[in-house]
Design a protein around this motif. Sequence first.
Motif, PDB file in Angstrom:
ATOM      1  N   GLU A   1      45.378 -43.003  28.996  1.00  7.26           N
ATOM      2  CA  GLU A   1      44.754 -42.424  27.814  1.00  7.26           C
ATOM      3  C   GLU A   1      45.246 -41.004  27.626  1.00  7.26           C
ATOM      4  OE1 GLU A   1      40.495 -40.838  29.374  1.00  7.26           O
ATOM      5  OE2 GLU A   1      40.682 -43.002  29.128  1.00  7.26           O
ATOM      6  N   PHE A   2      45.410 -40.642  26.375  1.00  7.93           N
ATOM      7  CA  PHE A   2      45.704 -39.265  26.002  1.00  7.93           C
ATOM      8  C   PHE A   2      45.269 -39.100  24.556  1.00  7.93           C
ATOM      9  CE2 PHE A   2      49.246 -41.237  23.978  1.00  7.93           C
ATOM     10  CZ  PHE A   2      49.634 -40.390  22.957  1.00  7.93           C
TER      11      PHE A   2
ATOM     12  N   TRP B   1      38.543 -38.324  17.707  1.00  7.38           N
ATOM     13  CA  TRP B   1      39.695 -38.659  18.542  1.00  7.38           C
ATOM     14  C   TRP B   1      40.478 -39.869  18.046  1.00  7.38           C
ATOM     15  CZ3 TRP B   1      40.875 -35.756  22.834  1.00  7.38           C
ATOM     16  CH2 TRP B   1      39.902 -34.875  23.295  1.00  7.38           C
ATOM     17  N   GLY B   2      39.930 -40.658  17.166  1.00  9.77           N
ATOM     18  CA  GLY B   2      40.460 -41.983  16.903  1.00  9.77           C
ATOM     19  C   GLY B   2      41.510 -42.111  15.826  1.00  9.77           C
ATOM     20  N   THR B   3      41.948 -43.350  15.665  1.00  6.46           N
ATOM     21  CA  THR B   3      42.870 -43.711  14.600  1.00  6.46           C
ATOM     22  C   THR B   3      42.104 -44.170  13.363  1.00  6.46           C
ATOM     23  OG1 THR B   3      43.079 -45.911  15.560  1.00  6.46           O
ATOM     24  CG2 THR B   3      44.756 -44.315  16.155  1.00  6.46           C
ATOM     25  N   PHE B   4      40.837 -44.542  13.569  1.00  4.80           N
ATOM     26  CA  PHE B   4      39.922 -44.893  12.483  1.00  4.80           C
ATOM     27  C   PHE B   4      38.653 -44.071  12.645  1.00  4.80           C
ATOM     28  CE2 PHE B   4      42.454 -48.634  13.285  1.00  4.80           C
ATOM     29  CZ  PHE B   4      42.757 -49.115  12.010  1.00  4.80           C
TER      30      PHE B   4
ATOM     31  N   ILE C   1      51.808 -46.656  27.224  1.00  6.46           N
ATOM     32  CA  ILE C   1      51.034 -45.448  26.924  1.00  6.46           C
ATOM     33  C   ILE C   1      49.988 -45.802  25.874  1.00  6.46           C
ATOM     34  CG2 ILE C   1      52.763 -44.674  25.254  1.00  6.46           C
ATOM     35  CD1 ILE C   1      52.015 -41.777  26.065  1.00  6.46           C
ATOM     36  N   PHE C   2      48.767 -45.311  26.065  1.00  6.45           N
ATOM     37  CA  PHE C   2      47.648 -45.619  25.170  1.00  6.45           C
ATOM     38  C   PHE C   2      46.992 -44.336  24.697  1.00  6.45           C
ATOM     39  CE2 PHE C   2      48.032 -48.989  28.291  1.00  6.45           C
ATOM     40  CZ  PHE C   2      48.139 -50.108  27.487  1.00  6.45           C
TER      41      PHE C   2
ATOM     42  N   THR D   1      50.738 -35.917  19.233  1.00  5.23           N
ATOM     43  CA  THR D   1      50.737 -37.306  19.693  1.00  5.23           C
ATOM     44  C   THR D   1      52.162 -37.839  19.742  1.00  5.23           C
ATOM     45  OG1 THR D   1      48.512 -37.728  18.870  1.00  5.23           O
ATOM     46  CG2 THR D   1      49.942 -39.647  19.158  1.00  5.23           C
ATOM     47  N   GLU D   2      52.909 -37.586  18.689  1.00  4.81           N
ATOM     48  CA  GLU D   2      54.299 -38.028  18.640  1.00  4.81           C
ATOM     49  C   GLU D   2      55.120 -37.390  19.769  1.00  4.81           C
ATOM     50  OE1 GLU D   2      57.480 -38.904  15.159  1.00  4.81           O
ATOM     51  OE2 GLU D   2      56.372 -37.021  15.003  1.00  4.81           O
ATOM     52  N   GLY D   3      54.865 -36.118  20.047  1.00  6.00           N
ATOM     53  CA  GLY D   3      55.577 -35.428  21.118  1.00  6.00           C
ATOM     54  C   GLY D   3      55.274 -36.009  22.490  1.00  6.00           C
TER      55      GLY D   3
END
Length: 103
Positions: free
Chosen positions: A32-33, A80-83, A70-71, A55-57
Amino acid sequence: PEESMESLRGRVRGDLETIRQITGTRNIIVGEFGYARSSAANPYGLTDSQVVTYTEGVMAAALDWGVAAIFTWQMYDDHWGTFDSRGNLLPLGDYFRRRYSSR
């Protein structure tokens, strides 16, 4: 102060190399990160653009180093989320949608 991509990627590579030295293997999964988004409840979080950039880095550095997987931290979360908690795609989610839709 904002961390440079060079510094961020160097930290990720250094951390992974430390883990490799301790475990004796490159078969590492980053479990997790993530980065907290700025909001009224969290004024010290990052902007959406910074969350995506960092995040991309991290992903690029870890995958280039050779991690097995990687998650990110959470799928559904307002900070923190994507949704978000209502199921709306956040800018980080849009980044992942664009990244993986071409594969």
